[in-house]
Write a protein that holds these residues in place. Structure first.
Motif, PDB file in Angstrom:
ATOM      1  N   ARG A  92      44.811 -41.759 -10.261  1.00 44.33           N
ATOM      2  CA  ARG A  92      43.929 -42.056  -9.123  1.00 44.33           C
ATOM      3  C   ARG A  92      44.329 -41.247  -7.901  1.00 44.33           C
ATOM      4  NH1 ARG A  92      45.138 -47.298  -6.819  1.00 44.33           N
ATOM      5  NH2 ARG A  92      46.398 -45.999  -5.489  1.00 44.33           N
ATOM      6  N   ASN A  93      45.626 -41.150  -7.633  1.00 42.45           N
ATOM      7  CA  ASN A  93      46.088 -40.383  -6.481  1.00 42.45           C
ATOM      8  C   ASN A  93      45.687 -38.911  -6.581  1.00 42.45           C
ATOM      9  OD1 ASN A  93      47.243 -42.704  -5.462  1.00 42.45           O
ATOM     10  ND2 ASN A  93      49.313 -42.191  -6.135  1.00 42.45           N
TER      11      ASN A  93
ATOM     12  N   GLU B 206      41.864 -38.615  -6.100  1.00 43.55           N
ATOM     13  CA  GLU B 206      41.527 -38.904  -4.690  1.00 43.55           C
ATOM     14  C   GLU B 206      41.658 -37.641  -3.838  1.00 43.55           C
ATOM     15  OE1 GLU B 206      40.346 -41.399  -3.006  1.00 43.55           O
ATOM     16  OE2 GLU B 206      40.543 -43.102  -4.368  1.00 43.55           O
TER      17      GLU B 206
ATOM     18  N   ARG C 195      38.287 -35.424  -3.943  1.00 46.53           N
ATOM     19  CA  ARG C 195      37.054 -36.205  -3.801  1.00 46.53           C
ATOM     20  C   ARG C 195      35.815 -35.361  -3.511  1.00 46.53           C
ATOM     21  NH1 ARG C 195      37.199 -41.533  -4.163  1.00 46.53           N
ATOM     22  NH2 ARG C 195      35.295 -41.869  -3.012  1.00 46.53           N
TER      23      ARG C 195
ATOM     24  N   ALA D 231      37.799 -41.673  -9.458  1.00 44.07           N
ATOM     25  CA  ALA D 231      38.643 -42.416  -8.517  1.00 44.07           C
ATOM     26  C   ALA D 231      38.068 -43.810  -8.271  1.00 44.07           C
ATOM     27  CB  ALA D 231      38.770 -41.655  -7.196  1.00 44.07           C
TER      28      ALA D 231
ATOM     29  N   ARG E 252      39.856 -47.323  -9.254  1.00 45.76           N
ATOM     30  CA  ARG E 252      40.089 -48.311  -8.201  1.00 45.76           C
ATOM     31  C   ARG E 252      39.508 -49.671  -8.597  1.00 45.76           C
ATOM     32  NH1 ARG E 252      37.378 -46.181  -4.644  1.00 45.76           N
ATOM     33  NH2 ARG E 252      38.756 -44.494  -4.129  1.00 45.76           N
TER      34      ARG E 252
END
Length: 61
Positions: free
Chosen positions: A31-32, A35, A38, A47, A51
């Protein structure tokens, strides 16, 4: 980028089937990374999916 997003989607799908609470922590790094990208539509959607990911409260065997 598209191939990475596709691999990430597969990873999330597998985590959904696994049903382990540990997967939330394991997906955090992915996810990091997405992100940070984006501006790419697929990365943004991945992402958001990560989340929103919640493992099931119990798994039936």
């Amino acid at each position: 980028m598209d191939a990475g997003v596709e691999a990430g989607e597969c990873a999330v799908e597998l985590c959904e089937r696994l049903g382990s609470h540990r997967t939330v922590e394991r997906l955090r790094q992915l996810r990091n990374e997405v992100e940070r990208r984006r501006s790419h539509r697929g990365a943004r959607e991945l992402a958001d999916r990560i989340r929103a990911f919640r493992p099931p409260s119990s798994v039936e065997c």
